[in-house]
Design an enzyme around this catalytic site. Sequence first.
Site, PDB file in Angstrom:
ATOM      1  N   HIS A 292      38.692  26.563  18.861  1.00 58.78           N
ATOM      2  CA  HIS A 292      39.637  25.448  18.975  1.00 58.78           C
ATOM      3  C   HIS A 292      39.019  24.154  19.105  1.00 58.78           C
ATOM      4  CE1 HIS A 292      41.475  29.533  19.624  1.00 58.78           C
ATOM      5  NE2 HIS A 292      42.651  28.915  20.065  1.00 58.78           N
TER       6      HIS A 292
ATOM      7  N   ASN B 187      30.279  28.079  21.426  1.00 59.03           N
ATOM      8  CA  ASN B 187      31.702  28.003  21.861  1.00 59.03           C
ATOM      9  C   ASN B 187      32.071  28.321  23.307  1.00 59.03           C
ATOM     10  OD1 ASN B 187      34.477  28.005  21.394  1.00 59.03           O
ATOM     11  ND2 ASN B 187      34.459  30.078  20.638  1.00 59.03           N
TER      12      ASN B 187
END
Length: 547
Positions: free
Chosen positions: A401, A432
Amino acid sequence: MRIRNLQFAFLVVMVVLASCRKDNTRDVLNPKGTEVRFSSSINGEIKTKAVGNTWEANDAIGVFEKRGTGLTNILATNKSYTTTGDGAFQASATDQTIYYPEDGSQVDFIAYYPYKQTLSGTTYPVDLTNQTSQPAIDLMYASAAGLSKTSSNAQLVFSHQLSKIEITVTKGQGVTDLSGLTTSISGQKTTASFDLATGTLSGQAQVANILAKTGVTGSTMLAEAIVLPTTDATGTKVVFTIGSRTFTWTMPDGTAFEAGKKYAYNVELKGSSTGTSDVAATLKATVTNWVDVPSGAYSLDQQDVVANPPTASAYMETPLITTDENKVYVFHTVPGQASVRNYAMLFDKKYKMAYWVAYPLVASYVGSSGRTDAWQFDPSIAQADQVDLSSSFGNGYDRGHQIPSADRTASADLNQTTFYYSNMTAQISSMNQGIWANLENQVRTWMAKGDTLYVVTGASIKSSTDATITYAKGAAIPKYYYKALALKKGDSYYTIGFKIDNAIIPSTVTYNNFRVSVSDLEKETGFNLFPKLSEDIKGNIDNTIWN
């Protein structure tokens, strides 16, 4: 006995000779060389297709192996290669297999889609009369040069040779039902010849009306037609028929159809309830910025997409905006609250990713809805311009994201907007879930230090030392990520930046090792971040704030 021995010896010799002849024949027809295998892309994007966004199982291309220019020195003619749906192509049958020359010499390839078993020489016949199955008529063309048996595979980059029209039809005053709608595009040339040797269309002929393929999309109808490219489609009439009622819309002056472009229109049908004074179909929105359409007007849809993107930022968090035929500015509001901004992004249709996502962060955006995992296409961007990320990128990459899910948890509907595929990039899993997640958590902590925290999260597919572009599932893989923060506290602003390579980062290294000023980020990325703030503010990091 001696005669028998001579006869036996003769038979042995004949068998051996026959075997040799058989083996030699097999080697000529099916040499035991290095088989050619093909990977595919379309206009630089991996695993996409003429109609739809993925290849389908058993899709077939035709391939020629040759030397030199054109198709005069052909080594293999019109061989059929198919895919299981992943964009990799192999010979559809043994007798269709193409081999590299065993002497290591170089060869070239020309390919087209969809495959036709019978051709007239090297001419591909184009016929757009029947639009029922659009993948069967949407011609694509590719070539690859200078390959030999040392090549791991032949990369075919396909380009569309025809144009596509998409018309979204809605009900206006006096029209209660679109059932049975037909759409006819008048006066179109429907046949042509495509020269596979040169990659050119010619001989456009057979003027006829094209009956578009029509289907229901919610409360609207979508009419689709593939047409031949033309430099002037001014005055082309589109006739919509519902029962005994007809509505005619004329395409505006200056309309032209370019090869490889998709043109989208919104048309509203209006008339009296009795149908006695039907009005010509009214153009509701001009050409929208869909797949590879040159930059033009943007269609407003509940403020999801901003018309005529400004050259100066509308909000504190938004970088200076510049768009072109590939880069589009997308603006999302809070679901059910059109006056409240959610986040904005600069999305590139060519590389299928956002260069940056910008948003405000205050306590009202954060709540207890939790993570919805509602993976879906961004409704404000054509699906063909996005990568289908219903499953992960794979190969060690997460669906990272840019605006975190945890920054939008005030409601489930709000959280779902962070799972749009446009918000995802191919991010190394350990990064991430490690250092980047830690930084995101810290950003939410810093939010409480002031009135509003303005955030820009970016992903760069090139760096100052590496301009090569690699892909995962058709989306460009970022070289590094960055965050630019501007905290408003009373009448003062404080800024900081972070730049972290998209790589495996040791767990002993923290995000504080990657602190940079916002001014330094601007020099690296080329974007004007927080353009309303002075260079002094953007060039300074106040450690009493960013502790």
